[in-house]
Enzyme design. Structure first.
Site, PDB file in Angstrom:
ATOM      1  N   ASN A  10     -12.613 -22.390 -26.313  1.00  0.00           N
ATOM      2  CA  ASN A  10     -13.980 -22.878 -26.513  1.00  0.00           C
ATOM      3  C   ASN A  10     -14.016 -23.547 -27.884  1.00  0.00           C
ATOM      4  OD1 ASN A  10     -16.681 -23.299 -26.929  1.00  0.00           O
ATOM      5  ND2 ASN A  10     -17.275 -21.135 -26.893  1.00  0.00           N
ATOM      6  N   TRP A  11     -14.077 -24.864 -27.866  1.00  0.00           N
ATOM      7  CA  TRP A  11     -14.001 -25.611 -29.136  1.00  0.00           C
ATOM      8  C   TRP A  11     -15.338 -25.689 -29.858  1.00  0.00           C
ATOM      9  CZ3 TRP A  11     -10.547 -30.415 -27.455  1.00  0.00           C
ATOM     10  CH2 TRP A  11      -9.271 -29.936 -27.095  1.00  0.00           C
ATOM     11  N   LYS A  12     -16.372 -25.143 -29.254  1.00  0.00           N
ATOM     12  CA  LYS A  12     -17.708 -25.108 -29.868  1.00  0.00           C
ATOM     13  C   LYS A  12     -18.066 -26.485 -30.447  1.00  0.00           C
ATOM     14  CE  LYS A  12     -17.222 -20.175 -30.432  1.00  0.00           C
ATOM     15  NZ  LYS A  12     -17.564 -18.946 -31.140  1.00  0.00           N
ATOM     16  N   HIS A  99     -23.163 -18.507 -23.131  1.00  0.00           N
ATOM     17  CA  HIS A  99     -22.490 -18.025 -24.350  1.00  0.00           C
ATOM     18  C   HIS A  99     -23.533 -17.413 -25.284  1.00  0.00           C
ATOM     19  CE1 HIS A  99     -20.293 -17.995 -28.125  1.00  0.00           C
ATOM     20  NE2 HIS A  99     -19.191 -18.067 -27.411  1.00  0.00           N
ATOM     21  N   GLU A 101     -24.028 -17.735 -28.291  1.00  0.00           N
ATOM     22  CA  GLU A 101     -24.626 -18.713 -29.214  1.00  0.00           C
ATOM     23  C   GLU A 101     -25.712 -19.536 -28.511  1.00  0.00           C
ATOM     24  OE1 GLU A 101     -20.853 -20.336 -30.413  1.00  0.00           O
ATOM     25  OE2 GLU A 101     -20.392 -18.447 -31.428  1.00  0.00           O
ATOM     26  N   GLU A 171     -17.734 -10.936 -24.224  1.00  0.00           N
ATOM     27  CA  GLU A 171     -17.620 -11.271 -25.648  1.00  0.00           C
ATOM     28  C   GLU A 171     -18.632 -10.459 -26.457  1.00  0.00           C
ATOM     29  OE1 GLU A 171     -15.821 -15.536 -26.030  1.00  0.00           O
ATOM     30  OE2 GLU A 171     -17.990 -15.677 -26.046  1.00  0.00           O
ATOM     31  N   GLY A 177     -15.941 -14.475 -34.191  1.00  0.00           N
ATOM     32  CA  GLY A 177     -15.765 -15.120 -35.495  1.00  0.00           C
ATOM     33  C   GLY A 177     -15.737 -14.179 -36.675  1.00  0.00           C
ATOM     34  N   SER A 217     -12.621 -12.971 -31.591  1.00  0.00           N
ATOM     35  CA  SER A 217     -11.534 -12.797 -32.565  1.00  0.00           C
ATOM     36  C   SER A 217     -10.169 -12.568 -31.910  1.00  0.00           C
ATOM     37  CB  SER A 217     -11.858 -11.674 -33.557  1.00  0.00           C
ATOM     38  OG  SER A 217     -13.000 -12.018 -34.328  1.00  0.00           O
ATOM     39  N   GLY A 238     -12.108 -18.792 -29.467  1.00  0.00           N
ATOM     40  CA  GLY A 238     -12.854 -19.721 -30.306  1.00  0.00           C
ATOM     41  C   GLY A 238     -11.971 -20.284 -31.413  1.00  0.00           C
ATOM     42  N   GLY A 239     -12.067 -19.714 -32.589  1.00  0.00           N
ATOM     43  CA  GLY A 239     -11.386 -20.254 -33.774  1.00  0.00           C
ATOM     44  C   GLY A 239      -9.903 -20.527 -33.571  1.00  0.00           C
TER      45      GLY A 239
HETATM   46  P1  13P Z   1     -13.744 -16.485 -31.897  1.00  0.00           P
HETATM   47  O1  13P Z   1     -12.447 -16.472 -31.137  1.00  0.00           O
HETATM   48  O2  13P Z   1     -13.764 -17.506 -32.992  1.00  0.00           O
HETATM   49  O3  13P Z   1     -14.135 -15.112 -32.355  1.00  0.00           O
HETATM   50  O4  13P Z   1     -14.885 -16.964 -30.875  1.00  0.00           O
HETATM   51  C1  13P Z   1     -14.976 -16.339 -29.635  1.00  0.00           C
HETATM   52  C2  13P Z   1     -15.909 -17.105 -28.778  1.00  0.00           C
HETATM   53  O5  13P Z   1     -17.106 -17.143 -29.012  1.00  0.00           O
HETATM   54  C3  13P Z   1     -15.340 -17.840 -27.645  1.00  0.00           C
HETATM   55  O6  13P Z   1     -16.335 -18.278 -26.791  1.00  0.00           O
END
Ligand code: 13P
Length: 255
Positions: A10-12, A99, A101, A171, A177, A217, A238-239
């Site tokens: 997920n590149w957000k 998600h 967010e 999640e 994050g 994470s 994510g990251g």
């Molecule tokens: P991180 O891997 O950066 O914690 O993010 C997880 C995430 O929200 C994937 O959708």
């Protein structure tokens, strides 16, 4: 039932279209021999989908493509929103729906998540439906009760066949994050409860087939611990998905 592992990035709101195209090519070089064992997906921002789709097609990459959100209506006066058929036109396979967010900053609720899940299937794509608790919920109502409600309401009204193709990402919000994670056993307990919820709604074959991912994470250092749990079928990253090397290492851990 053999569930194929899925590692999705997920590149957000991080990559431009050009950066995304380069990232896909870099990932493809590093994961090539993993492809048969593990499904790899990338989810760029909307503006990056066209370039990503073109790279995947021209280089004949076996990388699946996902969007990060969708509107539930087929079209209409919804300024700034993206309809399902705009994503299928770009050959999206998946849509991340609900998600945390989106729930926190854009008002998604279990009810709108359910409409988006429905619209995603209707357009021929597969939702990656997200769920997960905050720290307050963890300490109060309890994680499993909260997540069961998210799944019951978010994934309601499907056919058993759709439920079997659904992907659910667990999640925990406090793990996103932050570098903090539940233990693999604790994450598996919630993923098992999610599977059981799908089983109660749609029957044992759907429960056996639905893929449940862990997200929050996930890094090359901890991925294999999550992947060795029986009810965890991959990760939503994510990251660590923004660097080809770390994402490829997570894919390798999923073998
Ligand atoms: P991180 O891997 O950066 O914690 O993010 C997880 C995430 O929200 C994937 O959708």
């Amino acid at each position: 039932m053999d569930r194929r592992m899925l590692v999705a990035g997920n590149w957000k709101m991080y990559t431009t279209s050009g950066e995304g195209a380069v990232l896909i090519q870099d990932i493809a070089q590093l994961v090539e021999e993993q492809w048969d064992d593990v499904e790899v997906a990338v989810c760029p921002p909307f503006t990056g989908l066209k370039a990503a789709s073109t790279v995947i097609e021209l280089d004949r990459l076996r990388i699946s493509l996902g969007a990060q959100d969708v509107h539930w209506e087929a079209e209409g006066a919804f300024t700034g929103a993206i309809a399902p058929r705009m994503l299928t036109e770009l050959r999206c396979d998946y849509v991340i729906v609900g998600h945390s967010e989106r729930r926190e900053f854009f008002g998604d609720t279990n009810e709108t998540v359910n409409k988006k899940v429905r619209a995603t299937f209707d357009a021929g794509m597969v939702p990656i439906m997200c769920c997960g608790e905050s720290l307050d919920v963890r300490e109060g109502l309890g994680t499993e009760a909260f997540v069961r409600t998210q799944v019951t309401e978010g994934a309601g009204g499907l056919t058993a066949e759709e439920a079997a193709r659904l992907v659910i990402a667990y999640e925990p919000i406090w793990a996103i994050g932050t570098g903090r994670t539940p233990t693999p056993e604790a994450a598996n307990d919630v993923c098992r409860a999610i599977r059981a919820t799908i089983g109660a709604m749609y029957g044992p074959p759907a429960a056996m087939a639905v893929r449940v991912l862990y997200g929050g994470s996930v890094k090359p250092e901890n991925a294999s611990m999550f992947f060795s749990e029986p009810d965890i079928d991959g990760a939503l990253v994510g990251g660590a998905a923004l660097k080809a090397g770390s994402f490829a290492d997570i894919v390798k851990a999923a073998r």
